[in-house]
Design a protein around this motif. Sequence first.
Motif, PDB file in Angstrom:
ATOM      1  N   SER A 111       0.836  -1.204   0.000  1.00  0.00           N
ATOM      2  CA  SER A 111       0.000   0.000   0.000  1.00  0.00           C
ATOM      3  C   SER A 111       0.866   1.248   0.000  1.00  0.00           C
ATOM      4  O   SER A 111       1.842   1.350   0.750  1.00  0.00           O
ATOM      5  CB  SER A 111      -0.919   0.017   1.220  1.00  0.00           C
ATOM      6  OG  SER A 111      -1.915  -0.982   1.120  1.00  0.00           O
ATOM      7  N   GLU A 114      -3.602   4.697   2.309  1.00  0.00           N
ATOM      8  CA  GLU A 114      -4.722   3.907   2.823  1.00  0.00           C
ATOM      9  C   GLU A 114      -5.970   4.782   2.928  1.00  0.00           C
ATOM     10  O   GLU A 114      -5.916   5.900   3.440  1.00  0.00           O
ATOM     11  CB  GLU A 114      -4.389   3.341   4.206  1.00  0.00           C
ATOM     12  CG  GLU A 114      -3.424   2.174   4.194  1.00  0.00           C
ATOM     13  CD  GLU A 114      -4.077   0.885   3.711  1.00  0.00           C
ATOM     14  OE1 GLU A 114      -5.327   0.832   3.671  1.00  0.00           O
ATOM     15  OE2 GLU A 114      -3.344  -0.060   3.371  1.00  0.00           O
ATOM     16  N   THR A 167      -7.707   3.548  -1.192  1.00  0.00           N
ATOM     17  CA  THR A 167      -6.427   2.880  -0.998  1.00  0.00           C
ATOM     18  C   THR A 167      -5.750   2.736  -2.355  1.00  0.00           C
ATOM     19  O   THR A 167      -6.390   2.335  -3.332  1.00  0.00           O
ATOM     20  CB  THR A 167      -6.637   1.493  -0.369  1.00  0.00           C
ATOM     21  OG1 THR A 167      -7.143   1.661   0.965  1.00  0.00           O
ATOM     22  CG2 THR A 167      -5.333   0.720  -0.300  1.00  0.00           C
TER      23      THR A 167
END
Length: 356
Positions: A111, A114, A167
């Motif tokens: 990621s 987020e 995200t």
Amino acid sequence: MLADYEQLAELWARQGLLVRAIALCKVILRLDPAHEPARRLLAELDARRVDPHAPPGPAVPRPRALDAAAGTGLAGGEGESRASLLSRVGTRELLSMMETLVPRVFQPGESIVEEGQPGSSMFAIVEGSVEVVRTLKSGRRRTVAFIGEGEFFGEMSLLAGTPRFATVRAFERTAVLELTREQLEKLLQRHPSVEDVLQGFHRERLLEDVLRGNPLFRTLTPEQREALARDFQICTRPAGTLLLEQGKEVDALYLLLRGRCQVTHRHPDGHQVPLRTLGEGDMFGEIALMLGLAATATVCAETPCVLLRLDWGSCERHLLSDPGVCEALSRMGNERLLSSAGLYWESPAPVGTPRD
């Protein structure tokens, strides 16, 4: 201008700043796809990145499909406005921006930002691609887009101070350049015009997505949507803000982009009845627009909100003159009135309160 970019890319390459040099080569090719010196340098840098001991000189060309993706800016080719951010920045401003950006590398599945978290930076993709994942109202998570080389993301949180809208994670090994809020503030002190460029790019991308994706506006021609986009105002409101107040005049149509709003109805005796929660993509103010009424309920921001606002004059010019949009607004207003009436009669009244 391109000669300046080329010299800086070569300087960064000699200094070992390969990611920055590659990024600047791609900027040059975005502005001039036929720029041979930049293409040769990019091929050489690609080879050096794979094999640090590779000798200077031409390397195997990149596949044409990747060149096409770099030229359009997005997998699937999402139009010129998305590919034109860097071309709007002046030479000195762009070079300052490139020097400010910090290279970062993410592995597949990692990621980068987020959803729901505070956002204090934006990113430019130098190499690779990312997927954009959103949480739907049902709670399910869905991939809504893939973004490729040359694209920017994260500018809304940076510019508007709102939580991350989605995200974003690396779909493959992905190199990005990050611009933090602190770095942006320093950059704007030296080059104030960069803020107008970023704001304009952000506004165009946001409105393009909204007007293309919202069912209400699908009957409009591209020219009509472009004219409508010029009149929309993007506004942010903190939690607790009254957006509409029951019984008061309504001066605009609103589309909720980010956040949640609570809708309540006040009885004659003063007690409040909760009617619904508005989420991202919901519209309000259409009843007043179509029926010429004051606000039939109160709308209050439950969380910090980002909204699109369209004043009545713009509504009349762009929406009420289109039969398809006018019919959709009427249907939406009637359904909401009927739904509100049902919730009103179903809600328990306080003890001792008669029903009329």
